[in-house]
Scaffold this motif. Sequence first.
Motif, short mmCIF file in Angstrom:
data_model
loop_
_atom_site.label_atom_id
_atom_site.label_comp_id
_atom_site.label_asym_id
_atom_site.label_seq_id
_atom_site.Cartn_x
_atom_site.Cartn_y
_atom_site.Cartn_z
N CYS A 45 0.66 -1.15 -0.04
CA CYS A 45 -0.03 -0.17 0.08
C CYS A 45 0.92 1.12 0.08
O CYS A 45 1.84 1.36 0.54
CB CYS A 45 -0.80 0.03 1.34
SG CYS A 45 -2.29 -1.33 1.17
N PRO A 46 0.45 2.25 -0.64
CA PRO A 46 1.13 3.50 -0.68
C PRO A 46 0.92 4.39 0.60
O PRO A 46 -0.06 4.05 0.93
CB PRO A 46 0.67 4.23 -2.02
CG PRO A 46 -0.55 3.62 -2.10
CD PRO A 46 -0.52 2.38 -1.63
N PRO A 47 1.39 5.48 0.75
CA PRO A 47 1.35 6.42 1.83
C PRO A 47 0.01 7.09 1.50
O PRO A 47 -0.28 7.14 0.35
CB PRO A 47 2.58 7.26 2.05
CG PRO A 47 3.71 6.59 0.99
CD PRO A 47 2.84 5.86 -0.03
N GLY A 48 -0.69 7.63 2.46
CA GLY A 48 -1.67 8.47 2.23
C GLY A 48 -2.96 7.98 2.18
O GLY A 48 -4.08 8.38 1.50
N CYS A 69 -6.30 -0.86 1.05
CA CYS A 69 -5.27 -0.07 1.93
C CYS A 69 -6.06 0.45 3.00
O CYS A 69 -5.49 0.58 4.31
CB CYS A 69 -4.71 0.71 1.31
SG CYS A 69 -3.58 -0.22 -0.08
N GLY A 70 -7.39 0.85 2.82
CA GLY A 70 -8.03 1.60 3.84
C GLY A 70 -8.54 0.68 4.96
O GLY A 70 -8.23 1.07 6.26
N ALA A 71 -8.71 -0.56 4.72
CA ALA A 71 -8.99 -1.60 5.66
C ALA A 71 -7.78 -2.04 6.42
O ALA A 71 -7.79 -2.37 7.59
CB ALA A 71 -9.64 -2.89 5.07
N ALA A 72 -6.65 -1.86 5.65
CA ALA A 72 -5.23 -2.67 6.34
C ALA A 72 -4.87 -1.48 7.45
O ALA A 72 -4.21 -1.84 8.37
CB ALA A 72 -4.07 -2.52 5.34
#
Length: 545
Positions: A45-48, A69-72
């Motif tokens: 996942c990228p930053p932000g 990535c939000g879930a992570a």
Amino acid sequence: SIVLPALIHYFCPFPTSSFAFTDVPQLDCDIKAGKIINPEFIAKCPPGCQDIKYRVYGTDIYASFSSVCGAAIHSGTIDNSGGKILVQKVAGHSGYRGSYSNGIRSLSLPRWRESFIVSGTVGRHNSDTLISWKRKIKSKKEQKYPTQFFGVSLLFSVSDCKVDLSFLIDGSWSIGKRRFLIQKQFLSDVAQTLDVGIAGPLMGIIQYGDEPSTEFNLKTHTNSKDVKSAIEKISQKGGLSNVGKALSFVTKNFFLDTSGNRGGAPNVAIVLVDGWPTDKVEEASRMARESGINIFFVTIEGRVPVYFCICISSQAVCRTNGFYSINVPSWFNLHKVVQTLVKRVCDTDRLACSKTCLNSADIGFVIDGSSSVGTGHFRTVLQFVANISKEFEISDTDTRIGAVQYTYEQRLEFGFDKHSTKQDVLNAVKRINYWSGGTSTGAAINYAFEQLFSKSKPNKRKIMILITDGRSYDDVRGPAMTAHQNGVIAYSVGIAWAAQDELEAIATDPDKEHSVFVDEFDHLYRFVPRIIQNICTEFNSQPRN
């Protein structure tokens, strides 16, 4: 020949020969799990990705149209700086519970055809990968299968117990050196059983005597080994047994963001008491609970003081039937209650005293019923009210909902004490009848303050959400200022012909974070997540005392 492989696949849903996973190139923040066909994969996942626009649905188990990535981030696997994650697809669920965690507000969802779970990348080619998924096989409440299968433990691990713990240990001279050492061994045993870690429980210790002092806080040590080493170094301070002072200290000084408080994790204080305290405890205990701290009393070699029972069982915020008290007849029996204590601390469903943004408010909706709204659009407004309400934990001791409708006149549709379940609130919202008339928003704010918020509980946050589609015929600034000065946090939601200057005057400062404007009624639903997110962000930024 059919059943055994099926069982192995159920408990071990990974390629058993190598435990290898497919690598997926770096994800964008908005990529949903359903877009990736692999049943399990490693991705970066990228930053932000900690942004409201990357929608997440569920807690621990996420609907597949959530941002991966939000879930992570929500699960605590990574933070907003990004990183590698491990994702596994699982069956769809009949319900996904929304929650606020790690800066992300996930939404609830009735059902979805596919789910996924996310974890950190551990050993990629060994059985540790399987072990890291053991918590996801079955929920703690639904586990009906053996705890051992082919040598792999599938028991719900207490590392799944994401709580922030403070131990208040007795350092008074009355317990003597030998008992102080027994107390330290007890703390080490608890730390070992809890399996301290950043994704699970974190632990700090306060020693009290004449005055309380922090031995180490939540962020000082992030594994059981380091915690146990720190416990060994604690020396007895002596003095009296001032439990009340210790509880006041933990309320004001311990559960702070700067000390490692994680916001989304319940706050728990475990007080070890040898006999009777030497100062007053009841008021300090009440203040701690009203600050959202779950207090467990472990009393040794003495009966539980009567006022402990009163605080534990009769406070409205905490009806627990003795859940928070453990009595030990002798210091030499203290080790026998380790499992009992850990089990209770990790039973987060029963941590009734834990204040979150979703269970600690009185929310009053002030709804414009003027003629310009119209019957059809009024039903859309009511659906908006219902969509916000259902995100909260509603009961007589959690969040309470009230509603006022206004035109030139005002009508109390229902007060905070009228409905104590979510379904009752939603049914009551659905039954509100459209009134029709003029638009006197200022008078409506005054009325809501007098009829709703003046009856709010002292330990509740007072939140007003006013929804209007036009300019008011009377002044809104004076009534809004009075509400603000009396602790009401005001959100203004304007539609179509609503006046921007009035929306800003109604809204609590900063008004841009507390006011919303939509050009059409049908677009109201889009702003539910934003309002919930702001309520939660604001709650978690407030001091605990």
